[in-house]
Write an enzyme that holds these catalytic residues in place. Structure first.
Site, short mmCIF file in Angstrom:
data_model
loop_
_atom_site.label_atom_id
_atom_site.label_comp_id
_atom_site.label_asym_id
_atom_site.label_seq_id
_atom_site.Cartn_x
_atom_site.Cartn_y
_atom_site.Cartn_z
N TRP A 21 0.97 -1.06 -0.09
CA TRP A 21 0.00 -0.02 -0.12
C TRP A 21 1.05 0.92 -0.14
O TRP A 21 1.86 1.25 0.70
CB TRP A 21 -0.86 -0.02 1.24
CG TRP A 21 -2.00 0.91 1.20
CD1 TRP A 21 -2.10 2.20 1.82
CD2 TRP A 21 -3.09 1.03 0.57
NE1 TRP A 21 -3.56 2.79 1.22
CE2 TRP A 21 -4.01 2.01 0.68
CE3 TRP A 21 -3.93 -0.22 -0.38
CZ2 TRP A 21 -5.21 2.14 0.05
CZ3 TRP A 21 -5.00 0.02 -0.98
CH2 TRP A 21 -5.51 1.00 -0.77
N TYR A 39 -0.61 -2.74 8.11
CA TYR A 39 -1.11 -3.67 8.98
C TYR A 39 -0.60 -5.09 9.12
O TYR A 39 -0.38 -5.56 10.16
CB TYR A 39 -2.70 -3.41 9.01
CG TYR A 39 -3.07 -4.18 10.27
CD1 TYR A 39 -3.64 -3.38 11.27
CD2 TYR A 39 -3.90 -5.56 10.23
CE1 TYR A 39 -4.29 -3.96 12.50
CE2 TYR A 39 -4.49 -6.02 11.18
CZ TYR A 39 -4.72 -5.51 12.66
OH TYR A 39 -5.33 -5.86 13.67
N GLU A 40 -0.28 -5.46 7.94
CA GLU A 40 0.14 -6.89 7.96
C GLU A 40 1.65 -7.15 8.12
O GLU A 40 2.15 -7.93 8.18
CB GLU A 40 -0.03 -7.25 6.63
CG GLU A 40 -1.60 -7.57 6.05
CD GLU A 40 -2.39 -6.50 6.04
OE1 GLU A 40 -3.49 -6.46 6.20
OE2 GLU A 40 -1.76 -5.31 5.37
N CYS A 95 3.69 2.97 4.88
CA CYS A 95 3.37 4.09 4.94
C CYS A 95 1.99 4.29 5.27
O CYS A 95 1.19 3.71 4.50
CB CYS A 95 3.90 4.69 3.60
SG CYS A 95 3.22 6.59 3.34
N ILE A 144 -0.88 7.25 5.58
CA ILE A 144 -1.19 8.53 5.31
C ILE A 144 -2.37 9.01 6.11
O ILE A 144 -3.42 8.34 5.70
CB ILE A 144 -1.15 9.05 3.79
CG1 ILE A 144 0.04 8.69 3.35
CG2 ILE A 144 -1.57 10.55 3.95
CD1 ILE A 144 0.20 8.82 1.74
N THR A 197 -9.58 10.28 7.63
CA THR A 197 -10.30 9.44 8.72
C THR A 197 -9.13 9.22 9.71
O THR A 197 -7.81 9.40 9.72
CB THR A 197 -10.45 8.28 8.08
OG1 THR A 197 -9.33 7.21 7.51
CG2 THR A 197 -11.59 8.31 6.84
N HIS A 200 -8.10 6.20 10.62
CA HIS A 200 -7.58 4.79 10.29
C HIS A 200 -6.07 4.89 10.64
O HIS A 200 -5.50 3.57 11.25
CB HIS A 200 -7.69 4.46 9.09
CG HIS A 200 -6.86 5.08 7.99
ND1 HIS A 200 -7.23 6.13 7.64
CD2 HIS A 200 -5.65 4.56 7.26
CE1 HIS A 200 -6.17 6.74 6.58
NE2 HIS A 200 -5.36 5.58 6.50
N PHE A 233 11.05 -0.54 13.06
CA PHE A 233 9.72 0.33 12.57
C PHE A 233 10.23 1.32 11.68
O PHE A 233 10.42 2.68 11.84
CB PHE A 233 8.96 0.89 13.57
CG PHE A 233 7.88 1.56 13.31
CD1 PHE A 233 6.57 0.83 13.53
CD2 PHE A 233 7.73 3.02 13.05
CE1 PHE A 233 5.25 1.76 13.39
CE2 PHE A 233 6.59 3.60 13.09
CZ PHE A 233 5.26 3.08 13.10
N ARG A 240 10.04 12.21 2.60
CA ARG A 240 10.84 11.33 3.63
C ARG A 240 11.07 9.93 2.96
O ARG A 240 11.55 9.11 3.69
CB ARG A 240 9.90 11.16 4.87
CG ARG A 240 9.86 12.32 5.85
CD ARG A 240 8.75 12.53 6.77
NE ARG A 240 8.44 13.58 7.51
CZ ARG A 240 8.15 14.80 6.91
NH1 ARG A 240 7.72 15.09 5.62
NH2 ARG A 240 8.07 16.03 7.63
#
Length: 158
Positions: A31, A66-67, A89, A91, A95, A97, A122, A136
């Site tokens: 993603w 998330y994975e 990443c 963004i 929302t 999320h 991380f 970045r």
């Protein structure tokens, strides 16, 4: 110091360990792939610059940030992997999320690192906008992937 005031590609290289025999996994979220590919490329190049062998760098992909925790766990459980670098990443957008995802990923990666007693880094950007992410990912603020790779190398001293 925020990355808006620091170049992510400039860091201390004093007393780095020899990594010629160390094996690294780079786990990359698909993603926001323009950003994550640039981050992963930065991490890969930094590892090579500081002594890693090409054959000792494994890149795997997961669908999204998330994975990353599960991907990191699969790599960390391998005895032939010395450190795991997680690249993603998330963004902010319109929302919240990112609040849920970033917290879950940070906690998940910490848990994996402690469970397998090896560095799990991380390397996830958490910007407010796509432009901040690009800045970045090799832009005006350097490359978070470089920083993530050098962090993995430094943590191998322990």
């Amino acid at each position: 110091m925020s990355s808006a005031h620091k170049n992510l590609s400039i860091f201390s290289t004093d007393n780095l360990p020899d990594i010629t025999e160390k094996r690294f996994a780079i786990v990359v979220a698909e993603w926001n792939e323009e950003v994550t590919n640039a981050l992963a490329d930065g991490a890969h190049k930094t590892l090579l610059t500081y002594g890693a062998q090409e054959d000792n760098i494994l890149r795997v992909t997961v669908p999204g940030s998330y994975e990353l925790s599960y991907g990191a766990q699969k790599m960390a459980q391998r005895e032939d992997i010395d450190a795991v670098i997680c690249i993603g990443c998330v963004i902010q957008g319109e929302t919240k999320h990112n609040d849920y995802i970033n917290h879950a990923v940070a906690q998940g990666l910490t848990n994996v690192s402690l469970k397998y007693d090896k560095p799990v880094v991380f390397g996830v950007l958490t910007p407010n906008t796509e432009q901040q992410a690009l800045d970045r990912a090799g832009g005006i603020h350097g490359n978070k992937g470089d920083e993530a790779a050098i962090t993995a190398v430094k943590m191998l001293k322990f």
